[in-house]
Enzyme design. Structure first.
Site, PDB file in Angstrom:
ATOM      1  N   GLY A  11     -18.481   6.008 -35.311  1.00 43.77           N
ATOM      2  CA  GLY A  11     -19.642   6.885 -35.175  1.00 43.77           C
ATOM      3  C   GLY A  11     -19.595   8.059 -36.144  1.00 43.77           C
ATOM      4  N   GLN A  12     -20.493   9.030 -35.934  1.00 40.70           N
ATOM      5  CA  GLN A  12     -20.643  10.140 -36.893  1.00 40.70           C
ATOM      6  C   GLN A  12     -19.349  10.946 -37.051  1.00 40.70           C
ATOM      7  OE1 GLN A  12     -23.359  13.324 -35.832  1.00 40.70           O
ATOM      8  NE2 GLN A  12     -23.339  14.162 -37.883  1.00 40.70           N
ATOM      9  N   TYR A 142     -27.219  12.875 -20.448  1.00 42.90           N
ATOM     10  CA  TYR A 142     -26.082  13.178 -21.338  1.00 42.90           C
ATOM     11  C   TYR A 142     -25.406  14.478 -20.901  1.00 42.90           C
ATOM     12  CZ  TYR A 142     -23.897  14.485 -25.879  1.00 42.90           C
ATOM     13  OH  TYR A 142     -23.031  14.863 -26.886  1.00 42.90           O
ATOM     14  N   LYS A 146     -21.678  15.299 -19.482  1.00 45.05           N
ATOM     15  CA  LYS A 146     -20.783  16.206 -20.218  1.00 45.05           C
ATOM     16  C   LYS A 146     -20.202  17.268 -19.285  1.00 45.05           C
ATOM     17  CE  LYS A 146     -20.448  14.376 -24.196  1.00 45.05           C
ATOM     18  NZ  LYS A 146     -19.162  13.844 -24.624  1.00 45.05           N
ATOM     19  N   ILE A 172     -23.666  18.552 -35.025  1.00 43.60           N
ATOM     20  CA  ILE A 172     -22.745  18.375 -36.153  1.00 43.60           C
ATOM     21  C   ILE A 172     -23.506  17.783 -37.342  1.00 43.60           C
ATOM     22  CG2 ILE A 172     -20.613  17.291 -36.949  1.00 43.60           C
ATOM     23  CD1 ILE A 172     -20.171  19.307 -34.657  1.00 43.60           C
TER      24      ILE A 172
HETATM   25  N1  LIG Z   1     -22.591  14.472 -33.343  1.00 44.04           N
HETATM   26  C1  LIG Z   1     -22.915  15.581 -32.718  1.00 44.04           C
HETATM   27  O1  LIG Z   1     -23.779  16.358 -33.175  1.00 44.04           O
HETATM   28  C2  LIG Z   1     -22.219  15.960 -31.433  1.00 44.04           C
HETATM   29  C3  LIG Z   1     -22.527  17.198 -30.837  1.00 44.04           C
HETATM   30  C4  LIG Z   1     -21.905  17.544 -29.649  1.00 44.04           C
HETATM   31  C5  LIG Z   1     -20.948  16.693 -29.087  1.00 44.04           C
HETATM   32  N2  LIG Z   1     -20.659  15.500 -29.697  1.00 44.04           N
HETATM   33  C6  LIG Z   1     -19.671  14.634 -29.038  1.00 44.04           C
HETATM   34  O2  LIG Z   1     -18.733  14.142 -29.983  1.00 44.04           O
HETATM   35  C7  LIG Z   1     -18.356  12.797 -29.642  1.00 44.04           C
HETATM   36  C8  LIG Z   1     -18.617  11.871 -30.823  1.00 44.04           C
HETATM   37  O3  LIG Z   1     -19.992  11.963 -31.160  1.00 44.04           O
HETATM   38  P1  LIG Z   1     -20.645  11.153 -32.365  1.00 44.04           P
HETATM   39  O4  LIG Z   1     -21.798  11.942 -32.830  1.00 44.04           O
HETATM   40  O5  LIG Z   1     -19.612  10.724 -33.345  1.00 44.04           O
HETATM   41  O6  LIG Z   1     -21.224   9.899 -31.577  1.00 44.04           O
HETATM   42  P2  LIG Z   1     -21.802   8.529 -32.197  1.00 44.04           P
HETATM   43  O7  LIG Z   1     -22.928   8.094 -31.337  1.00 44.04           O
HETATM   44  O8  LIG Z   1     -22.040   8.650 -33.650  1.00 44.04           O
HETATM   45  O9  LIG Z   1     -20.555   7.553 -31.970  1.00 44.04           O
HETATM   46  C9  LIG Z   1     -20.162   7.118 -30.700  1.00 44.04           C
HETATM   47  C10 LIG Z   1     -19.588   5.721 -30.836  1.00 44.04           C
HETATM   48  O10 LIG Z   1     -19.292   5.227 -29.520  1.00 44.04           O
HETATM   49  C11 LIG Z   1     -19.417   3.814 -29.582  1.00 44.04           C
HETATM   50  N3  LIG Z   1     -19.675   3.275 -28.238  1.00 44.04           N
HETATM   51  C12 LIG Z   1     -20.840   3.347 -27.530  1.00 44.04           C
HETATM   52  N4  LIG Z   1     -20.697   2.701 -26.362  1.00 44.04           N
HETATM   53  C13 LIG Z   1     -19.437   2.207 -26.321  1.00 44.04           C
HETATM   54  C14 LIG Z   1     -18.703   1.448 -25.376  1.00 44.04           C
HETATM   55  N5  LIG Z   1     -19.246   1.064 -24.215  1.00 44.04           N
HETATM   56  N6  LIG Z   1     -17.397   1.124 -25.652  1.00 44.04           N
HETATM   57  C15 LIG Z   1     -16.852   1.494 -26.825  1.00 44.04           C
HETATM   58  N7  LIG Z   1     -17.499   2.204 -27.767  1.00 44.04           N
HETATM   59  C16 LIG Z   1     -18.782   2.561 -27.525  1.00 44.04           C
HETATM   60  C17 LIG Z   1     -20.601   3.563 -30.508  1.00 44.04           C
HETATM   61  O11 LIG Z   1     -20.437   2.312 -31.145  1.00 44.04           O
HETATM   62  C18 LIG Z   1     -20.552   4.740 -31.486  1.00 44.04           C
HETATM   63  O12 LIG Z   1     -20.054   4.367 -32.750  1.00 44.04           O
HETATM   64  C19 LIG Z   1     -19.146  12.440 -28.381  1.00 44.04           C
HETATM   65  O13 LIG Z   1     -18.362  12.677 -27.248  1.00 44.04           O
HETATM   66  C20 LIG Z   1     -20.312  13.405 -28.411  1.00 44.04           C
HETATM   67  O14 LIG Z   1     -20.797  13.668 -27.120  1.00 44.04           O
HETATM   68  C21 LIG Z   1     -21.275  15.118 -30.836  1.00 44.04           C
END
Ligand SMILES: NC(=O)c1ccc[n+]([C@@H]2O[C@H](COP(=O)([O-])OP(=O)(O)OC[C@H]3O[C@@H](n4cnc5c(N)ncnc54)[C@H](O)[C@@H]3O)[C@@H](O)[C@H]2O)c1
Length: 315
Positions: A11-12, A142, A146, A172
């Site tokens: 993911g991101q 969500y 959290k 992010i």
């Molecule tokens: N990106 C942001 O702006 C942001 C902001 C605040 C918090 N966060 C937190 O940071 C963390 C990472 O965020 P992100 O943006 O990289 O998320 P993302 O959505 O880009 O990546 C999450 C990954 O989880 C995987 N996934 C989904 N369901 C699944 C399952 N059942 N089993 C295994 N894998 C599974 C997906 O394939 C995906 O690649 C998360 O906990 C998110 O809540 C992110």
């Protein structure tokens, strides 16, 4: 030497956290765990695997197979995707995390790091300079997961002595992987569209202020928290971390300094209500005090860097 697993690694955040951890701990010591998609070439420079985190047996099997002692649990269904499928968000975010914590307690794991989010706050939370300790009554699934995740992590620390740590990320912004269905996705898309089309239609109103962070700071935050001496931590899974706060209009103005012909218009959708329920800025003095958190990038320096990196990527 630590043996690290990162879930949600494709993911991101994972796409950039895995290379950063590998640089520090060695390629072979950081396992990138995805789900259904394929890893990027960059991630394939070290061990990659996949797992369904709601399947505890399979999850535990992978942790044992790779001899893991430290888990970065990044898997989450994000805010906008979660409103489209709340049941999935509950299942993945809660049961996936519960499995991680139970596996951590039973094996045991040495440490689990799990991001929370500004989504853990809600419309009754004070929105300016939101304190670390305040009202948390989110109105998205969500956000519900959290807050529950923060409480659950703190419970596992107190009840079982499991070393669980977490921080509340703002939106992010990054150039490697696209964001995965959140309310702050616009702040990344805007740079791609500015370079490709010189225009962008934003799904939030021009004056919507949200806390944001550039990926190099996000990586520093999560890795610094992971390494902080536990004796210094009075909090565990609920640190506010802030870097900057801006509106779509201000971000567009920062882009215009580099691309003067750039135009923006606004068509707010369902994500406006989510953004309106979140903080505008965060008080992160607790993180600064307990583990020395300090961001580097502001809007101007991030915009310059993002445009340079993306121009290289999409040419
Ligand atoms: N990106 C942001 O702006 C942001 C902001 C605040 C918090 N966060 C937190 O940071 C963390 C990472 O965020 P992100 O943006 O990289 O998320 P993302 O959505 O880009 O990546 C999450 C990954 O989880 C995987 N996934 C989904 N369901 C699944 C399952 N059942 N089993 C295994 N894998 C599974 C997906 O394939 C995906 O690649 C998360 O906990 C998110 O809540 C992110």
């Amino acid at each position: 030497m630590r043996k690290i697993m990162v879930t949600g690694a494709f993911g991101q955040i994972g796409s950039e956290l895995v290379p950063a951890l590998r640089k520090k701990y060695g390629n072979e010591n950081v396992v990138a765990i995805g789900h259904k998609s394929k890893p990027s070439e960059k991630l394939m420079e070290g061990p990659c695997d996949s797992v369904e985190v709601t399947d505890k047996k399979a999850f535990e099997g992978k942790i044992k197979e790779h001899g893991i002692d430290t888990l970065y649990h990044l898997v989450s269904i994000l805010s906008a995707s979660g409103e489209k499928n709340p049941g999935l968000a509950w299942n993945v975010n809660m049961n996936g995390l519960y499995n991680a914590l139970e596996i951590g307690r039973e094996l045991p794991l040495e440490r689990i790091i799990m991001p929370s989010s500004i989504a853990a706050f809600g419309p009754e939370t004070p929105r300016d300079n939101t304190p670390n300790e305040t009202i948390q009554r989110p109105t998205t699934m969500y956000g519900v997961t959290k807050v529950a995740g923060e409480l659950l992590g703190n419970y596992y620390f107190k009840k079982f002595g499991l070393d669980v740590r977490g921080l509340r990320f703002p939106g992010i912004i990054s150039s490697e992987a696209l964001p995965g269905g959140g309310t702050t996705d616009y702040a990344v898309e805007i740079y791609y569209e500015a370079l490709k089309k010189k225009s962008y239609t934003c799904f939030l109103k021009p004056d919507t202020y949200l806390p944001m962070m550039y990926m190099p700071d996000a990586l520093k935050a999560i890795m610094d928290l992971a390494q902080a001496p536990i004796s210094k931590l009075k909090h565990h899974c609920d640190f506010n971390v802030n870097a900057m706060s801006f509106s779509p209009k201000e971000q567009a103005e920062s882009i215009k300094k580099h691309i003067p012909e750039f135009m923006i218009d606004y068509k707010p959708d369902f994500r406006q209500a989510i953004a309106d329920s979140w903080p505008k800025s965060l008080d992160d003095s607790t993180a600064r005090r307990e583990w020395g958190w300090k961001p580097k990038y502001d809007l101007a320096s991030m915009t310059k860097d993002m445009l340079e990196k993306l121009a290289e990527k999409i040419k």
